[in-house]
Scaffold this active site. Structure first.
Site: not given
Lengths: 481, 484, 93
Positions: A72, A147, A171
């Protein structure tokens, strides 16, 4: 079958036996990414040296050696662009590696690229990225969740073998749920946060997003453990999570959280959660309802605590030492213009909200009170765990929603984290595994929450359920090739 | 005399001399090339996290104990949020409602000899900021065009001490600061150098009618870089307040900047809003529990502090209170005295030389006692040479001057310059005879009872012997000859 | 509940330049969110201790040992503007 469609465990076996090479694995991943990235938009940046890096892996002495993994884009990678999907870090090249990245490097992993996210991990749809909107491989018109939407979509679409995500209010788990993959948020403090660009420090935790529970255990093993650079890292020895990979749940006491099965939960989500629970019961687990009376306040507490910490954490983006600078007459105007241009709407909203909650005259009513609610929620969980070994609920109240559907209504968007947020407030470990699809063919996630540092029991229950459900659905997009 | 009395409170920052910074392992040092002692943590790079230096906690606990503070059993860091380019994270990791050290006090002795107790509100630990250099393209002093930021200092452990508004005049403020500085030196926790900025002070000043209980409107004065500047700035500010109040005007509550060259304070107006620091518990650091056993351990390692040393000097060396106070005030001075006293037992004489000649020379050259070439060995040797009549007291001052400047031992100087006292009676007698013969008028005067003439005659003998004649012997011989 | 003046004050504290349109929108949105968040105000928490850390740990300290720093070049490598080994910022006032 292409190698990018395999799991970590399957690839490791073949790599170890020298049936295949890391280069071949990387090649399959890369050619697939080249084919579908224009539909999915999972990556902020791709590793241009992927193939060369894979050639450099000569020893398959670790479970992740030669495995293409995505990271990420809010985890620092030395000399490699790390943007947090924000304009304000559009050009940021960290001078150090996050601890988790170091740990993966020590295992000789191969990095595929940096995945897209809601700017600074603030969001539940990955629509808040400054650069691109990631699409759900199951239906390109829908969001992948967020997210860590880029990471979840990349794993779901076989654009990497596994990925790292971060989870502040859901997330990892919510996008895993919406993309039909496995995602785990470990106990707060089990995985080092060093090098994870902070959103809300007391809630953030890094975890794996994988194709199955086995890979989840393998990945968690690689990243867990004490780090003396993170003061909140727990000084514990990590058990061997792979030993939890037995389908044995006989006698396990499982509580269904009543408050998370009521209003606002999609009908099929509810049904599939009940179905999962029935399967566990059939396998010998004892199942019962449990009430956590303060959960109704969790969302409110979260949307005070997280923005408050964020408002402080994001102050450093001031154009002095790194990142975007908008030229202005003096320093104060430079701050204001830079931050106005560099941050997106949601980030600004949360900075404003958090600043307000901490400001003179409001602290006690908002931040102070939210911290007390946090205590009440922790106590609720403690009580529930006196009776049960694990607690279960849906991961997300709905399956993937349409792009743009909730973008204009922040409060509606915040509600998509209603099932995951309480876990972050209490710092507990939790996993989401796919448990079926709804009538639109979109995957539904099943959340299993464990006691503090009891990842093993969570993995055990998840593995048992995974075996029993036998979820074999794949995104439409993949059926195309 | 004005009808007003001043009410002064101080806020002091002391940079601690740990090896590494407060929250990362970059080196703590002064000056150097800019931005060469930084890392991702002290630069506030995204993703970096702080880890607390245990030595800094020990140091602030030591300081707290030395200031008679209650040491907290449970303490925590808070974030103090404000934007400034020298603050890497745009928040400072500091302490708020749970500081390491709570209420305490420090007793000071005024110039009048009066003892006064100054309350300590708290002492806490935090991180220092970077340094800014303001650049002006036109060379104007005011209104710099841009600034350069160096983060070498950022993250240095900083102790903050806040006093109660118990100080009533600028001299006491100065004495408090000197006392605090001495304590820090005794503890060995800081270089406490005001010029280098490792000791910094801000002052809150207000005036009120004598006898009135409520406090007047205060101003905060910053940028006082020496003890002298502190005194001057406070004198100025008190005079300014007095003038305003006597003219029936109001004092504006504000921060003012001391301009040392201009000898005045000026208002620091900025377009910034009033501060709202939004303190909240630092989530990246966990709380600390300081167990009573830990606090007692630290207490046991505390060195002797100035007050205790003063008392001991009175007892052990039979010094009068004034001498004991002067010698114990600065650690290095007390150390010099005690080192010397090991080999020289006429303490009174030792004290006189340290507080007289030695102190005069140090002041003249602006040196601290441990910065000059003179060691206890030098002084002891010199005093012994006086005692055994090798040199006269007068010559001794000359030798002192030489050894202060060169670091040569007195025995070497006396040898080189042939300064040994003449104690041979016949040799001096010759000179005395010569002087008497050449100055009949003085002899007559002396015989007629004009004692002043004796001084003249002694002076003549000393001149001719280049000061080396034993003054006692000269006196004795002169009287003997006159009476004949 | 939250006024435009509040929004302007908070924007200054946060160092965010907002357009009039953004301010109006935020008055609405923050108002809504705060109203929802305000739910917690009704809870009696007089006997509840606040939690600032989800997991109870204490006394994490490191030894006072100095280690290597970044080179000046690395330290400045991401800076928008540099001069003489330092970060350049516009005038303060």
């Amino acid at each position: 079958m292409k190698l990018n469609q395999l799991t970590i465990k399957e690839l490791h076996k073949k790599l170890k036996a020298k049936e295949i090479s890391p280069f071949e694995v990387a090649t399959d991943v890369l050619s697939h990414v080249d084919g579908v990235e224009e539909d999915i938009h999972a990556y902020v940046s791709l590793n241009n040296n992927l193939l060369d890096d894979s050639k450099n892996v000569t020893e398959i002495d670790n479970p992740l050696a030669g495995i293409p993994i995505a990271v990420k884009d809010n985890m620092c990678t030395k000399g490699v662009l790390t943007t947090c999907s924000s304009e304000i870090l559009y050009n940021h090249l960290p001078v150090y590696d996050a601890t988790v990245v170091n740990k993966l490097k020590r295992q000789n992993y191969v990095m595929v690229g940096k995945t897209n996210l809601d700017e600074f991990a603030m969001g539940s749809s990955t629509e808040n990225s400054a650069f691109k909107i990631t699409r759900n491989p199951w239906n390109l018109e829908t969001v992948p969740g967020g997210s860590s939407g880029g990471s979840a979509a990349a794993v779901a679409a076989d654009m990497c073998i596994a990925a790292l995500g971060s989870d502040t209010g859901g997330s990892i788990r919510q996008p895993a749920s919406l993309c039909g993959v496995v995602g785990m948020k470990p106990t707060y403090g089990l995985v080092s946060r060093y090098g994870l660009v902070a959103f809300a420090s007391s809630l953030d935790q890094i975890g794996p997003i994988t194709k199955d529970v086995t890979d989840c255990a393998i990945s968690l093993q690689a990243i867990a453990g004490h780090d003396n650079k993170d003061s909140t890292s727990l000084g514990v020895n990590t058990p061997d999570y792979r030993q939890a990979l037995s389908a044995e749940v006989k006698g396990l006491k499982i509580g269904l959280i009543e408050e998370l099965m009521v209003e606002g939960i999609q009908k099929e989500v509810k049904e599939l959660t009940d179905h999962g629970l029935n399967l566990l019961e059939k396998m010998g687990a004892s199942v019962g309802p449990v009430s956590l009376p303060h959960l109704e306040y969790a969302l409110s507490a979260y949307y005070i605590i997280a923005p408050a910490e964020a408002s402080s954490n994001l102050a450093r983006f001031d154009s002095v030492r790194y990142g975007l600078r908008e030229e202005a007459e003096d320093m104060v105007d430079t701050y204001k213009k830079t931050r106005a241009k560099g941050f997106g709407d949601e980030v600004k909203r949360r900075i404003m909200l958090g600043t307000y909650a901490l400001s003179a005259g409001y602290y006690d009513a908002y931040y102070g009170q939210a911290q007390k609610v946090r205590t009440l929620i922790i106590d609720d969980f403690k009580k529930a765990f006196e009776k049960y070994d694990v607690l279960v609920s849906p991961t997300s109240p709905t399956t993937a929603f349409k792009i743009g559907e909730k973008a204009t209504d922040p409060l509606q968007m915040y509600l998509s984290d209603i099932c995951t947020i309480p876990v972050n407030l209490a710092g507990l470990p939790a996993i989401s595994i796919p448990c079926g699809v709804d009538d639109k063919g979109l995957p539904v996630g099943f959340q299993i929450i464990g006691k503090h540092l009891d990842e093993s029991t969570v993995i055990k229950a998840a593995y048992a359920l995974e075996q029993e459900i036998g979820f074999k659905e794949k995104p439409k997009l993949l059926k195309r090739d | 005399m004005s009808d007003y009395e001043a009410v002064i409170g101080l806020e002091i920052h002391i940079e601690l001399n740990t090896q590494s910074k407060m929250f990362c392992d970059c080196e703590v040092a002064f000056a150097g090339e800019p931005n060469t002692r930084t890392c991702e943590v002290c630069l506030g790079m995204p993703g970096s996290l702080p880890v607390t230096n245990e030595k800094a906690i020990q140091y602030i606990a030591k300081l707290g104990l030395a200031l008679n503070c209650e040491i907290a059993n449970f303490t925590q860091f808070h974030r103090k949020n404000y934007f400034y380019p020298d603050m890497p994270k745009d928040y400072q990791i500091s302490q708020f409602d749970l500081p390491v050290a709570g209420k305490g006090y420090l007793d000071i002795e005024s110039d009048t000899g009066e003892f006064k107790r100054i309350g300590i509100t708290r002492a806490h630990i935090e991180e220092d900021t970077g340094k800014m250099l303001h650049i002006s393209r036109t060379g104007r002093i005011h209104g710099a065009d841009y600034s350069l930021v160096d983060f070498n200092r950022a993250g240095t452990p900083l102790a903050e001490v806040v006093t109660e508004p118990d100080i009533r005049n600028p001299d006491d403020a100065r004495i408090f600061m000197q006392s605090l500085r001495n304590i820090a030196l005794h503890l060995g926790i800081s270089d406490v150098n005001m010029e280098e900025g490792s000791l910094r002070v801000d002052a809150n000043v207000s005036l009120r009618k004598v006898g009135q209980k409520e406090l007047g409107t205060k101003t905060e004065v910053k940028n006082m870089n020496s003890f002298r500047a502190l005194k001057r700035a406070l004198d100025f500010e008190i005079a300014r307040h007095t003038k305003l109040l006597e003219a029936g005007e109001r004092v504006v509550q504000e921060t003012r900047h001391w301009d040392d060259a201009g000898g005045k304070t000026t208002s620091l107006r900025s377009k910034e809003e009033a501060h709202d620091y939004r303190y909240f518990p630092e989530p990246d650091l966990v709380p600390l529990t300081l167990k009573p056993s830990y606090i007692e351990e630290i207490r046991a390692t505390l060195p002797e502090l100035p007050e205790a040393r003063r008392k001991r000097f009175e007892d052990q060396y039979s010094l009068v209170p004034h001498d004991a106070r002067v010698l114990s005030f600065e650690k290095a001075v007390g150390d010099f005295f005690e080192e010397s006293a090991k080999d020289y037992k006429n303490y009174k004489s030792l004290v006189n030389w340290i507080m007289g000649e030695f102190s005069y020379h140090l002041n003249n050259q602006g040196l601290a006692i441990d910065e000059c070439a003179l060691t206890p060995k030098h002084l002891v040797q010199l005093l012994k040479m006086i005692d055994d009549n090798t040199i006269s007291g007068k010559i001794a001052k000359e030798v002192f001057d030489e050894m202060f400047n060169t670091g040569k031992l007195p025995s070497v100087i006396v040898e080189e310059k042939g300064l040994t006292q003449i104690t041979d009676q016949s040799e001096i007698e010759k000179v005395v005879d010569m002087v008497l013969e050449e100055n009949p008028q003085a002899v007559t005067d002396l015989k007629e009872g004009k004692d002043r003439a004796l001084g003249f005659l002694v002076g003549q003998v000393m001149r001719l012997t280049k000061g080396k004649a034993s003054p006692e012997l000269v006196n004795k011989l002169l009287w003997e000859k006159i009476k004949q | 509940m939250i006024t435009k003046k509040d929004v302007e004050h908070i924007a200054l504290l946060s160092r965010l330049d907002l357009t009039e349109e953004e301010k109006d929108k935020l008055v609405n949105q923050l108002g809504q969110i705060l109203e929802h968040a305000g739910k917690i105000a009704s809870l009696d928490t007089s006997k509840v201790e606040p939690t600032s850390h989800a997991v109870e740990t204490k006394n994490v300290l490191r030894k006072d040992v100095k280690g290597p720093s970044l080179s000046q070049e690395e330290a400045l490598s991401n800076a928008p503007e540099i001069e003489e080994g330092s970060f350049v910022v516009p005038k303060i006032v």
